[in-house]
Design an enzyme around this catalytic site. Structure first.
Site, PDB file in Angstrom:
ATOM      1  N   ASP A   1       0.845  -1.181  -0.020  1.00 10.81           N
ATOM      2  CA  ASP A   1       0.122  -0.011   0.099  1.00 10.81           C
ATOM      3  C   ASP A   1       0.846   1.234   0.087  1.00 10.81           C
ATOM      4  O   ASP A   1       0.262   2.343   0.448  1.00 10.81           O
ATOM      5  CB  ASP A   1      -0.957   0.139   1.187  1.00 10.81           C
ATOM      6  CG  ASP A   1      -2.159  -0.571   0.885  1.00 10.81           C
ATOM      7  OD1 ASP A   1      -2.491  -1.052  -0.168  1.00 10.81           O
ATOM      8  OD2 ASP A   1      -3.198  -0.577   1.841  1.00 10.81           O
TER       9      ASP A   1
ATOM     10  N   ASP B   1       3.231  -9.467   9.217  1.00 11.56           N
ATOM     11  CA  ASP B   1       3.370  -7.880   8.928  1.00 11.56           C
ATOM     12  C   ASP B   1       4.825  -7.719   8.345  1.00 11.56           C
ATOM     13  O   ASP B   1       5.470  -8.466   8.763  1.00 11.56           O
ATOM     14  CB  ASP B   1       3.133  -7.185  10.174  1.00 11.56           C
ATOM     15  CG  ASP B   1       1.662  -7.004  10.601  1.00 11.56           C
ATOM     16  OD1 ASP B   1       0.783  -7.443   9.620  1.00 11.56           O
ATOM     17  OD2 ASP B   1       1.191  -6.451  11.836  1.00 11.56           O
TER      18      ASP B   1
ATOM     19  N   ASP C   1       7.317  -6.344   9.446  1.00  7.80           N
ATOM     20  CA  ASP C   1       8.756  -6.422  10.226  1.00  7.80           C
ATOM     21  C   ASP C   1       8.765  -7.831  10.804  1.00  7.80           C
ATOM     22  O   ASP C   1       9.709  -8.189  11.749  1.00  7.80           O
ATOM     23  CB  ASP C   1       8.667  -5.632  11.534  1.00  7.80           C
ATOM     24  CG  ASP C   1       7.584  -5.547  12.177  1.00  7.80           C
ATOM     25  OD1 ASP C   1       6.366  -5.811  12.005  1.00  7.80           O
ATOM     26  OD2 ASP C   1       7.564  -5.470  13.624  1.00  7.80           O
TER      27      ASP C   1
ATOM     28  N   ASP D   1      -8.296  -7.150  13.728  1.00  5.77           N
ATOM     29  CA  ASP D   1      -7.977  -8.319  13.852  1.00  5.77           C
ATOM     30  C   ASP D   1      -8.772  -9.142  15.130  1.00  5.77           C
ATOM     31  O   ASP D   1      -9.252 -10.120  15.040  1.00  5.77           O
ATOM     32  CB  ASP D   1      -6.454  -8.459  14.511  1.00  5.77           C
ATOM     33  CG  ASP D   1      -6.202  -7.235  15.131  1.00  5.77           C
ATOM     34  OD1 ASP D   1      -7.179  -6.387  15.431  1.00  5.77           O
ATOM     35  OD2 ASP D   1      -5.009  -6.930  15.696  1.00  5.77           O
TER      36      ASP D   1
END
Length: 539
Positions: A172, A231, A233, A325
């Site tokens: 994104d 995600d 990281d 979530d």
């Protein structure tokens, strides 16, 4: 016009809070003056007969009125609020105590999900790999310059049959340079034979939820049975899928397998050590206990494996909230799907290393909060019900569980005591998030990406600097005008004002002989001062 209205409301609440704080400081000053002049030692008649003139006379008269108003009006209200807080404290402490006992029972009885070996290797009737289920791995990211390379690299090295695995990099990013870097990295891995695709959205609607929804809407997703989310990281170990996927084999109602997080930078500074305590309790106690005894807990948004059918039957990813979530977790649970938490499966990631990054990572909900959504709400109608977390009230139990049931990850001993104080300093940020979410102020429904340092392993704390130089060199080759920004010391004004308020109150208690109150206020004021001066971020 609507955004302007929200901004005006936000400014109004900020001004109101600042005004109340200023009034509090004024009255604290008045208390100090009264104590120095022994007005608080006199009776009301003595105060009336005490001969003063000028400003002192007006202050004395005002103090008499204030003392009377405080005793007759404010004191009963404060006592009622205190009683209400004590009740909440008891309820929340009982909840935490039960969770700690549950964690102790799990350890004693060695209860937990068990999966031995690889159940997919035994059946070769359809070919050497045909018994392995089809797995879709999704990596949602946005302007992740520091971590995209190592994240994609880790996922591409997952130990799973190549023809049974597809990796989606859902980008994104609105920075064209970062887009080209990520797309180039994807292309490099595809040239090595990895089944990986790059998807970019020009309009970032729905933020992460919208990004995941966009990836799931691809026609080829219908061929896959499981969806794994990491995600940007997060760096899974090569055996991650073989640790998690086998749990689904004999349980058709199992909808989610959640892995634990491990932090590569937990000892970088005081802030990361305190966050490590909080998150370790969250995983070791909250997630593990709820998973074992309830088969339900809040999905952590990453490092988890979903059965795609569970997502589809529960309505999929909805863009109505930034806590997608928890939203999907509640809807899946209401549809009868079970969850399990793997405390022994750890995926490395990063903690925010600066206070401002930590603030941005808590827009509406923190790990110890719950944010429930009404499953009957139509998409596009945001509605957050935010339940208060125990925070300061039950911090002693957080420390207690780490003293007696040490979580994996080795929480630093010297971080346990400061945690009691510094957890309270986060209350200002969380209070602001609660007000913002309840009244839909400012950017309450805007997803802010937490900045990462790009650390790779727990032992390699210098790798971040090398990666930043490498990334800056790549960017500079594309754009000669781009210069790396120097790190500046950040001062947090709200925390400094709160520190001044608490320390002033501590002085008042000391002069009044209230030594216990003085100690509590002094140490808490020092904690706010440390945060306000940015000292938590010092290495």
């Amino acid at each position: 016009m609507e955004d302007h209205g929200k901004s005006s409301k936000g400014k109004f609440f900020l001004r109101l809070i600042a005004t109340l704080l200023a009034i509090g400081l004024v009255f604290l000053g008045l208390e100090l003056v009264a104590h120095l002049n022994c007005w608080d030692c006199m009776g009301e008649r003595d105060l009336d007969e005490h001969q003063t003139s000028g400003t002192a006379a007006w202050l004395r008269k005002f103090y008499v009125l204030w003392s009377s108003f405080r005793a007759e009006r404010l004191s009963p209200l404060v006592q009622a609020l205190l009683s209400f807080y004590v009740v909440l404290f008891i309820v929340l402490s009982a909840d935490r105590l039960l969770q700690c006992l549950g964690c102790f029972w799990i350890k004693v009885k060695r209860i937990g999900p068990q999966s031995q070996g690889d159940p997919f290797e035994s059946d070769y009737s359809k070919g050497p790999w045909q018994n392995y289920p089809m797995v879709l791995v999704q990596i949602p990211m946005c302007n992740e310059k520091e971590v995209y390379e190592q994240s994609i690299s880790s996922v591409c090295q997952l130990d799973w049959p190549k023809d049974r695995l597809l990796i989606q990099v859902l980008d994104d990013s609105d920075d064209e340079i970062i887009q080209s870097l990520i797309e180039g990295e994807v292309f490099d891995w595809s040239q090595r034979g990895v089944n990986i695709v790059y998807r970019h959205r020009s309009v970032r609607s729905g933020y992460k939820a919208g990004n995941l929804k966009s990836g799931m809407n691809c026609d080829y997703v219908q061929r896959y049975e499981f969806a794994v989310i990491f995600d940007a990281d997060f760096k899974p170990s090569p055996n991650f899928l073989k640790q998690t996927i086998p749990h689904f084999k004999d349980d058709p109602k199992l909808g989610l397998v959640q892995a634990r997080w491990g932090f590569v930078n937990k000892d970088v500074n005081l802030l990361t050590r305190l966050q490590n305590i909080n998150m370790s309790f969250h995983f070791e106690v909250e997630q593990q206990v709820n998973g074992v005894f309830l088969n339900f807990f809040g999905f952590n948004g990453t490092a988890g494996v979903w059965r795609i059918r569970a997502l589809e039957e529960s309505g999929g990813w909805l863009e109505r909230t930034t806590v997608e979530d928890m939203d999907i977790s509640v809807r899946a649970h209401l549809n009868g799907w079970k969850f399990i938490f793997l405390n022994d499966a750890k995926v490395l990631c990063e903690l925010p290393e600066s206070y401002v990054r930590s603030n941005k990572s808590l827009p509406v909900v923190s790990p110890s909060h719950s944010s429930l959504q009404d499953p009957d709400l139509e998409e596009g109608q945001p509605h957050n019900l935010i339940l208060p977390s125990p925070e300061a009230g039950t911090s002693v139990l957080y420390v207690h569980i780490h003293l007696h049931i040490p979580p994996s990850g080795n929480v630093h001993p010297r971080s346990r005591v400061p945690y009691l104080l510094f957890e309270n300093t986060m209350s200002m940020t969380k209070f602001g998030a609660v007000v913002s979410g309840l009244f839909q102020l400012g950017n309450s429904y805007e997803w802010v990406v937490t900045k990462k340092a790009g650390r790779s392993t727990e032992d390699d704390l210098s790798a971040a600097e090398e990666r930043e130089l490498k990334a800056a060199k790549k960017v500079k080759e594309i754009n000669q005008n781009d210069e790396p920004k120097k790190k500046e010391n950040k001062i947090y004004k709200k925390e400094l004002v709160m520190a001044f308020f608490l320390l002033t109150a501590a002085v008042r208690c000391l002069l009044s002989g209230r030594r216990v109150h003085f100690c509590v206020l002094m140490f808490q004021g020092i904690a706010f001062l440390v945060v306000g001066l940015g000292l938590m971020e010092s290495r």
